[in-house]
Write an enzyme that holds these catalytic residues in place. Structure first.
Site, PDB file in Angstrom:
ATOM      1  N   GLU A 284       0.831  -1.212   0.000  1.00  0.00           N
ATOM      2  CA  GLU A 284       0.000   0.000   0.000  1.00  0.00           C
ATOM      3  C   GLU A 284       0.862   1.259   0.000  1.00  0.00           C
ATOM      4  O   GLU A 284       0.786   2.068   0.927  1.00  0.00           O
ATOM      5  CB  GLU A 284      -0.885   0.022   1.261  1.00  0.00           C
ATOM      6  CG  GLU A 284      -1.705  -1.229   1.504  1.00  0.00           C
ATOM      7  CD  GLU A 284      -2.265  -1.311   2.931  1.00  0.00           C
ATOM      8  OE1 GLU A 284      -1.935  -0.452   3.784  1.00  0.00           O
ATOM      9  OE2 GLU A 284      -3.029  -2.251   3.194  1.00  0.00           O
ATOM     10  N   PRO A 285       1.712   1.456  -1.003  1.00  0.00           N
ATOM     11  CA  PRO A 285       2.559   2.651  -0.976  1.00  0.00           C
ATOM     12  C   PRO A 285       1.773   3.917  -1.312  1.00  0.00           C
ATOM     13  O   PRO A 285       0.880   3.889  -2.167  1.00  0.00           O
ATOM     14  CB  PRO A 285       3.608   2.375  -2.058  1.00  0.00           C
ATOM     15  CG  PRO A 285       2.947   1.429  -3.003  1.00  0.00           C
ATOM     16  CD  PRO A 285       1.931   0.648  -2.215  1.00  0.00           C
ATOM     17  N   GLY A 286       2.085   5.001  -0.634  1.00  0.00           N
ATOM     18  CA  GLY A 286       1.465   6.291  -0.912  1.00  0.00           C
ATOM     19  C   GLY A 286       2.544   7.318  -1.250  1.00  0.00           C
ATOM     20  O   GLY A 286       2.826   7.593  -2.413  1.00  0.00           O
ATOM     21  N   ARG A 287       3.179   7.828  -0.207  1.00  0.00           N
ATOM     22  CA  ARG A 287       4.190   8.877  -0.356  1.00  0.00           C
ATOM     23  C   ARG A 287       5.245   8.541  -1.420  1.00  0.00           C
ATOM     24  O   ARG A 287       5.609   9.396  -2.222  1.00  0.00           O
ATOM     25  CB  ARG A 287       4.892   9.080   0.990  1.00  0.00           C
ATOM     26  CG  ARG A 287       5.865  10.240   1.031  1.00  0.00           C
ATOM     27  CD  ARG A 287       6.729  10.193   2.318  1.00  0.00           C
ATOM     28  NE  ARG A 287       5.931   9.969   3.499  1.00  0.00           N
ATOM     29  CZ  ARG A 287       5.372  10.925   4.238  1.00  0.00           C
ATOM     30  NH1 ARG A 287       5.569  12.180   3.940  1.00  0.00           N
ATOM     31  NH2 ARG A 287       4.640  10.614   5.289  1.00  0.00           N
ATOM     32  N   ARG A 323       2.713  20.206   6.170  1.00  0.00           N
ATOM     33  CA  ARG A 323       3.665  19.283   6.803  1.00  0.00           C
ATOM     34  C   ARG A 323       4.665  19.969   7.738  1.00  0.00           C
ATOM     35  O   ARG A 323       4.952  19.437   8.816  1.00  0.00           O
ATOM     36  CB  ARG A 323       4.375  18.421   5.760  1.00  0.00           C
ATOM     37  CG  ARG A 323       3.399  17.534   4.969  1.00  0.00           C
ATOM     38  CD  ARG A 323       4.095  16.568   4.019  1.00  0.00           C
ATOM     39  NE  ARG A 323       4.921  15.641   4.733  1.00  0.00           N
ATOM     40  CZ  ARG A 323       6.240  15.756   4.900  1.00  0.00           C
ATOM     41  NH1 ARG A 323       6.906  16.752   4.338  1.00  0.00           N
ATOM     42  NH2 ARG A 323       6.897  14.891   5.612  1.00  0.00           N
ATOM     43  N   CYS A 353      -2.181  33.906   9.895  1.00  0.00           N
ATOM     44  CA  CYS A 353      -1.977  34.505  11.208  1.00  0.00           C
ATOM     45  C   CYS A 353      -1.719  33.439  12.264  1.00  0.00           C
ATOM     46  O   CYS A 353      -2.560  33.185  13.135  1.00  0.00           O
ATOM     47  CB  CYS A 353      -3.182  35.369  11.562  1.00  0.00           C
ATOM     48  SG  CYS A 353      -3.389  36.676  10.359  1.00  0.00           S
ATOM     49  N   GLU A 354      -0.593  32.770  12.159  1.00  0.00           N
ATOM     50  CA  GLU A 354      -0.127  31.745  13.110  1.00  0.00           C
ATOM     51  C   GLU A 354       1.381  31.741  13.019  1.00  0.00           C
ATOM     52  O   GLU A 354       1.926  31.722  11.906  1.00  0.00           O
ATOM     53  CB  GLU A 354      -0.557  30.332  12.653  1.00  0.00           C
ATOM     54  CG  GLU A 354      -2.018  30.051  12.588  1.00  0.00           C
ATOM     55  CD  GLU A 354      -2.595  29.574  13.906  1.00  0.00           C
ATOM     56  OE1 GLU A 354      -1.820  29.217  14.822  1.00  0.00           O
ATOM     57  OE2 GLU A 354      -3.824  29.577  14.011  1.00  0.00           O
ATOM     58  N   TYR A 381       0.674  14.298   0.801  1.00  0.00           N
ATOM     59  CA  TYR A 381       0.275  14.870   2.095  1.00  0.00           C
ATOM     60  C   TYR A 381       0.409  16.393   2.111  1.00  0.00           C
ATOM     61  O   TYR A 381       0.760  16.981   3.123  1.00  0.00           O
ATOM     62  CB  TYR A 381       1.053  14.215   3.248  1.00  0.00           C
ATOM     63  CG  TYR A 381       0.886  12.714   3.263  1.00  0.00           C
ATOM     64  CD1 TYR A 381      -0.356  12.163   3.580  1.00  0.00           C
ATOM     65  CD2 TYR A 381       1.917  11.862   2.919  1.00  0.00           C
ATOM     66  CE1 TYR A 381      -0.543  10.788   3.561  1.00  0.00           C
ATOM     67  CE2 TYR A 381       1.735  10.488   2.889  1.00  0.00           C
ATOM     68  CZ  TYR A 381       0.505   9.955   3.214  1.00  0.00           C
ATOM     69  OH  TYR A 381       0.311   8.600   3.188  1.00  0.00           O
TER      70      TYR A 381
HETATM   71  C1  LIG Z   1      -1.101   6.107   5.118  1.00  0.00           C
HETATM   72  C2  LIG Z   1      -1.209   4.655   4.879  1.00  0.00           C
HETATM   73  C3  LIG Z   1      -0.460   4.051   3.866  1.00  0.00           C
HETATM   74  C4  LIG Z   1       0.521   4.806   3.009  1.00  0.00           C
HETATM   75  O1  LIG Z   1       1.594   5.289   3.718  1.00  0.00           O
HETATM   76  P1  LIG Z   1       2.809   6.012   2.955  1.00  0.00           P
HETATM   77  O2  LIG Z   1       3.756   6.352   4.020  1.00  0.00           O
HETATM   78  O3  LIG Z   1       2.230   7.199   2.277  1.00  0.00           O
HETATM   79  O4  LIG Z   1       3.347   5.019   1.978  1.00  0.00           O
HETATM   80  C5  LIG Z   1      -0.637   2.702   3.652  1.00  0.00           C
HETATM   81  N1  LIG Z   1      -1.498   1.970   4.408  1.00  0.00           N
HETATM   82  C6  LIG Z   1      -2.223   2.526   5.397  1.00  0.00           C
HETATM   83  C7  LIG Z   1      -3.145   1.680   6.173  1.00  0.00           C
HETATM   84  C8  LIG Z   1      -2.100   3.872   5.663  1.00  0.00           C
HETATM   85  O5  LIG Z   1      -2.801   4.414   6.659  1.00  0.00           O
END
Ligand SMILES: *Cc1c(COP(=O)(O)O)cnc(C)c1O
Length: 430
Positions: A284-287, A323, A353-354, A381
């Site tokens: 499940e890669p995101g970043r 971030r 304004c922070e 993100y």
């Molecule tokens: C956020 C998340 C990801 C992705 O994480 P990255 O650091 O963006 O790769 C994968 N699985 C779950 C369950 C998440 O909450």
């Protein structure tokens, strides 16, 4: 004209005095669409995906893009067309995947607080798997599925209690984290799942954290997960797929995470050694798929020299780039058109304004009022956590593909922002 690549940013290069993403000149985009402006490289996203695909060559794997990193429809579309599945964390995420052409059966649904309504809709749509995060959720999901005469496909999210050595807010696999089922209770939870008429066990999953730059936590998690799979299967419950989550880090500031293909070669060697190399795997890669594919373009509004600090006030802020304020995160900041003069040191800050509204501390820059800057590594993100704080409209997003720049989100207007609001006593319009 000389071309100079930015270190660690293969899709970004100066051609002469202009910064380009693929074949698109960024200062021209900024002039056409205004700032702040997010620009994503499709080529960079596909190159990041290709590194995973190389690592998994010849294996049985489903790569599910964790879309909370960047849920723009145009970004989802890129990954759907490339054959990815999707890791979602809400019913709204599911609607986005379906709207962008993703397939329900390739969706896995993570998150500790799924509502009954979200479960019902996901069952209706026929998603591939619910990644269940607690025993209580399992009971409710079984109930909801039974009420629809269905069995919910389930994987239990394990909290393997390994330290990913990352920022505490993005560590998720340690004891004391709200995520997943504690390692010691996993077998019992599977045994319970096997007795529930509304549940069909299909897998096991973990996700130990984010922006992980070392291999060791992943390798530890593999051992923990395989120990559990052996115990669960010894209890007579087959586990079809093993999902190792996401979390691989990217280079923000000289960080050196393993490449996706290297990491997976080593992970698969371990899986092979334990006889699990031919299993159905999921990740499940995101970043790591989108983070370094994106930049945020911004204009220098004012320079404000001071006795202790010089401030460089830009038109992007913590509502666009949350971030730094949330995690003290570092984003590189570079000029679109570099100047030859000697630099100064600035705190680069937004108009909000922070005092927390800073984008970079103590940066060495040669800038003048009106200059354009790029905040790097802004593909993950950033827009997904953007807000309307200070009544700021969210920035537009552009997807660059070679010579083409596609607007995938228009700038949010004040009419967009106020659409759902009503003055007390006003006649409702429709
Ligand atoms: C956020 C998340 C990801 C992705 O994480 P990255 O650091 O963006 O790769 C994968 N699985 C779950 C369950 C998440 O909450």
């Amino acid at each position: 004209m000389t071309t100079q690549n930015l270190p660690g940013q293969p899709h970004l290069a100066y051609r002469g005095n202009e910064l380009f993403t693929e074949n698109i000149c960024l200062s021209e985009l900024a002039k056409e669409h205004g700032t702040p402006l997010f620009v994503y490289s499709k080529g960079a996203m596909l190159a990041a995906l290709a590194a995973y695909q190389r690592g998994f060559a010849g294996r049985n794997v489903q790569i599910c893009y964790a879309m909370k990193a960047n849920p723009a429809l145009g970004v989802i579309q890129v990954f759907a067309e490339a054959g990815c599945g999707f890791d979602i964390v809400s019913g709204g995420d599911m609607d986005r995947v379906l709207a962008a052409g993703g397939r329900a059966e390739n969706i896995i649904f993570s998150g500790v607080g799924k509502t009954r309504a979200e479960m019902r809709r996901a069952l209706q749509a026929g998603i591939g798997c619910f990644n269940v995060e607690s025993e209580a959720e399992l009971e409710v999901l079984s109930d909801v599925a039974l009420s629809m005469d269905l069995r919910a496909p389930v994987s239990i999210r394990v909290n393997p209690n390994v330290d990913p050595k990352t920022h505490p807010y993005i560590s998720t696999g340690l004891k004391g984290s709200k995520f997943g089922v504690a390692h010691e209770r996993v077998l019992q939870t599977y045994q319970r799942a096997a007795t529930l008429a509304g549940i069909r066990v299909v897998g096991i999953d973990c996700h130990i954290g984010s922006q992980i730059t070392q291999e060791a936590p992943y390798l530890d998690a593999v051992d923990r997960m395989l120990d559990l799979v052996e115990a669960i299967e010894a209890a007579g419950i087959p586990v079809d797929h093993i999902d190792f989550g996401g979390g691989l880090g990217i280079n923000y500031n000289g960080d050196t995470p393993p490449s996706a293909d290297r990491l997976w070669e080593n992970m698969l060697a371990k899986l092979d050694a334990r006889g699990f190399g031919q299993r159905q795997l999921m990740i499940e890669p995101g970043r790591s798929l989108v983070g370094n594919a994106g930049v945020c373009l911004t204009e220098v509004l004012y320079l404000k020299p001071g006795e202790q600090k010089n401030f460089c006030i830009i038109d992007a802020a913590m509502n666009d780039l949350p971030r730094p304020a949330m995690y003290q995160a570092f984003h590189q900041i570079v000029p679109l058109n570099p100047r030859p003069e000697a630099p100064d040191t600035y705190d680069v800050v937004g108009p909000i304004c922070e005092s927390g509204d800073w984008i970079g501390h103590d940066r060495t820059l040669t800038v003048q009022q009106g200059d354009l800057l790029a905040v790097l590594s802004a593909g993950a993100y950033c827009m997904s956590m953007a807000s309307n704080y200070n009544s700021r409209g969210r920035a537009p997003e552009i997807l660059v593909d070679g010579e083409q720049a596609h607007v995938i989100r228009q700038r949010e207007t004040m009419a967009d922002q106020m659409r759902q609001e009503r003055l007390v006593g006003a006649t409702p319009t429709t």
